[in-house]
Structures are given as structure tokens and as C-alpha cells.
Write an enzyme that holds these catalytic residues in place. Structure first.
Site, mmCIF file in Angstrom:
data_model
loop_
_atom_site.group_PDB
_atom_site.id
_atom_site.type_symbol
_atom_site.label_atom_id
_atom_site.label_comp_id
_atom_site.label_asym_id
_atom_site.label_seq_id
_atom_site.Cartn_x
_atom_site.Cartn_y
_atom_site.Cartn_z
ATOM 1 N N LYS A 1 -25.157 -67.085 9.400
ATOM 2 C CA LYS A 1 -26.603 -67.051 9.159
ATOM 3 C C LYS A 1 -27.361 -67.411 10.431
ATOM 4 O O LYS A 1 -28.359 -66.788 10.773
ATOM 5 C CB LYS A 1 -26.984 -68.075 8.079
ATOM 6 C CG LYS A 1 -26.791 -67.598 6.665
ATOM 7 C CD LYS A 1 -27.466 -68.576 5.724
ATOM 8 C CE LYS A 1 -27.054 -68.344 4.291
ATOM 9 N NZ LYS A 1 -27.597 -69.346 3.377
ATOM 10 N N ASP B 1 -32.901 -69.607 0.644
ATOM 11 C CA ASP B 1 -32.096 -69.597 -0.577
ATOM 12 C C ASP B 1 -31.919 -68.144 -0.973
ATOM 13 O O ASP B 1 -32.844 -67.337 -0.841
ATOM 14 C CB ASP B 1 -32.784 -70.377 -1.702
ATOM 15 C CG ASP B 1 -31.808 -70.642 -2.839
ATOM 16 O OD1 ASP B 1 -30.664 -71.041 -2.562
ATOM 17 O OD2 ASP B 1 -32.168 -70.444 -4.007
ATOM 18 N N SER B 2 -30.722 -67.813 -1.409
ATOM 19 C CA SER B 2 -30.478 -66.411 -1.714
ATOM 20 C C SER B 2 -29.514 -66.269 -2.878
ATOM 21 O O SER B 2 -28.880 -67.239 -3.288
ATOM 22 C CB SER B 2 -29.928 -65.699 -0.475
ATOM 23 O OG SER B 2 -28.729 -66.299 -0.057
ATOM 24 N N ASP C 1 -20.647 -59.228 -2.007
ATOM 25 C CA ASP C 1 -20.715 -57.955 -1.277
ATOM 26 C C ASP C 1 -19.770 -56.866 -1.810
ATOM 27 O O ASP C 1 -20.173 -55.707 -1.915
ATOM 28 C CB ASP C 1 -20.456 -58.175 0.224
ATOM 29 C CG ASP C 1 -21.699 -58.662 0.949
ATOM 30 O OD1 ASP C 1 -22.817 -58.247 0.581
ATOM 31 O OD2 ASP C 1 -21.558 -59.474 1.886
ATOM 32 N N LYS D 1 -25.457 -53.898 7.742
ATOM 33 C CA LYS D 1 -25.874 -54.717 6.606
ATOM 34 C C LYS D 1 -27.063 -55.603 7.013
ATOM 35 O O LYS D 1 -28.034 -55.730 6.271
ATOM 36 C CB LYS D 1 -24.720 -55.585 6.087
ATOM 37 C CG LYS D 1 -25.129 -56.313 4.817
ATOM 38 C CD LYS D 1 -24.186 -57.374 4.352
ATOM 39 C CE LYS D 1 -24.942 -58.361 3.461
ATOM 40 N NZ LYS D 1 -24.199 -59.585 3.206
ATOM 41 N N HIS E 1 -31.458 -58.412 2.577
ATOM 42 C CA HIS E 1 -32.490 -59.292 2.057
ATOM 43 C C HIS E 1 -32.845 -60.374 3.081
ATOM 44 O O HIS E 1 -34.002 -60.658 3.312
ATOM 45 C CB HIS E 1 -32.001 -59.911 0.748
ATOM 46 C CG HIS E 1 -30.603 -60.467 0.788
ATOM 47 N ND1 HIS E 1 -29.559 -59.804 1.366
ATOM 48 C CD2 HIS E 1 -30.085 -61.659 0.361
ATOM 49 C CE1 HIS E 1 -28.466 -60.536 1.281
ATOM 50 N NE2 HIS E 1 -28.759 -61.660 0.675
#
Ligand code: IMP
Length: 199
Positions: free
Chosen positions: A13, A73-74, A159, A179, A184
Site C-alpha cells: 500500500k 479502509d477497504s 482478488d 490493477k 479502488h
């Protein structure tokens, strides 16, 4: 503002965050790199709320003038399952359950469900708290559907079962750069970059 501390310990990330938010004179650190350890309870009912909870908890522990803090947050929303696993994506079936099992279980729960009802999306919310105490939150989504079997070795989490119509493959089958382009998180980060302009 010349510093951003991001509430994540995840190096993948951090790479994406740096790629998108970096600009000259801006230092971007993870919580760990900033020497901060925090155990934050994510008990919000939406991605935005959880991102805000994390960002405010981190902001409280930092009293530096030129530093903004951010948190994300995901998760995955499956329409047929009333948007499950949603904010419980990481905790679905227990944190220690492998994604192989979680993914098999989700496919099983969609047994017999036709493609048009298998719609799903990854959602990411990113919250920022600025040095003047103001805050904002952005959201990014990627639309897709849940496939009939897992496929692909890239990515992580859900995924392998999340398929994108445009490419007719799962996000675990896409090269990571592709990707990130669609994702998102990438979209929420680019929206945050717009909000940072001029601050
Ligand atoms: P967090 O935002 O890092 O807490 O992620 C929440 C959970 O959502 C992850 O543990 C995954 O289960 C899921 N998730 C979020 N983004 C993705 C993604 O891009 N691919 C697969 N799973 C994801």
C-alpha cells in the site's frame, strides 16, 4: 504541510500511496516508519467511518505542525449478499481463516446465482486530518462480479474471485500496475491528491 503519515504497515500500500501522492518537498511515511504504534479499534459501520476513526486516532497521537495524517479502509461488497463482507472483509470467517477458504465459501454462497446477480465492487475510503484540524474523506470503487472459480496468482485477499468485465479475468490475473490503474485504492488516492492541491 510537508509531511504525511499514513496509518498502515502494509508496504505494498505504501508503494502505491507514494507513487500517487508524492510531490517535491513532501515526505510520506508509514506509521511504523514514523515510530508510532497504535492499536485502533475499527468499529465503524462504513468504510468512510472506519478510515476517519483511524485517521483521528493517529492525529491525536501526533502533535506536529506541518504533518497531515491519513488512513484507509477497504473491502469487498457483494450485492447478492446484501453487500457482505463489506467492512468485515478482513474479519469475514475470522482473521485467521485463509483467503482460499473465504473465497471458496463466497463462491458457494452464490451457487446457482446467475451472472447478472453476481455484481460486486471493491471500495476504498481514504480519510485525511490536516494540521489545522480540518478533515476530508475520499472514496474510490471498482465494479466487477464474483466468478465461479478462483483464478490468478497476483494481488491478495479476494482478488482471485473478483472479475472485471472489461478484461474478462480476475484482478488476481491482472499485472499489478494494471490493477493499480483501475483499483479502488488508486481512485481514492487520486481523489485525495486533488484535495491536497494547494494545501
Ligand atoms: P484493509 O483496508 O487493509 O483493512 O483491507 C480490508 C480487506 O478488504 C482486506 O483484508 C481484503 O480482504 C479486502 N480487500 C481490500 N482491497 C482488496 C483488493 O484490492 N483485493 C482483494 N481484497 C481486498
Amino acid at each position: 504541510m510537508d509531511r504525511i503519515i499514513f496509518a498502515t504497515g502494509n508496504q505494498d500500500k505504501m508503494r502505491e500511496i507514494r507513487e500517487i501522492l508524492s510531490e517535491p518537498g513532501m515526505e510520506i511515511l508509514s506509521m511504523k516508519e514514523a515510530g508510532i504504534e497504535l492499536d485502533i479499534v475499527e468499529d465503524g459501520t462504513s468504510f468512510e467511518e472506519n478510515a476517519m476513526i483511524k485517521a483521528f486516532a493517529l492525529a491525536k497521537s501526533i502533535q506536529e505542525e506541518h504533518t497531515a495524517v491519513m488512513a484507509d479502509d477497504s473491502g469487498l461488497e457483494i450485492d447478492y449478499l446484501n453487500k457482505e463482507p463489506g467492512v468485515y472483509s478482513a474479519r469475514y470467517m475470522g482473521e485467521d481463516t485463509s483467503y482460499e477458504i473465504k473465497n471458496q465459501q463466497l463462491i458457494k454462497r452464490l451457487e446457482g446465482v446467475p451472472k447478472e446477480q453476481r455484481t460486486a465492487r471493491f471500495v476504498c475510503a481514504i480519510a485525511a486530518v490536516f494540521p489545522d484540524g480540518t478533515s476530508c474523506v475520499t472514496r474510490g470503487t471498482i465494479e466487477g462480479y464474483i466468478g465461479w472459480e478462483p483464478a490468478g496468482e497476483n494481488g491478495f485477499g479476494y482478488d482471485p474471485i473478483f472479475y472485471v468485465e472489461e478484461y474478462q479475468c480476475s484482478t488476481a490475473q491482472l499485472p499489478p500496475e494494471q490493477k493499480n490503474q483501475l483499483s479502488h485504492r488508486g481512485k481514492a488516492l487520486r481523489a485525495m491528491r486533488e484535495k491536497l492541491a494547494g494545501r
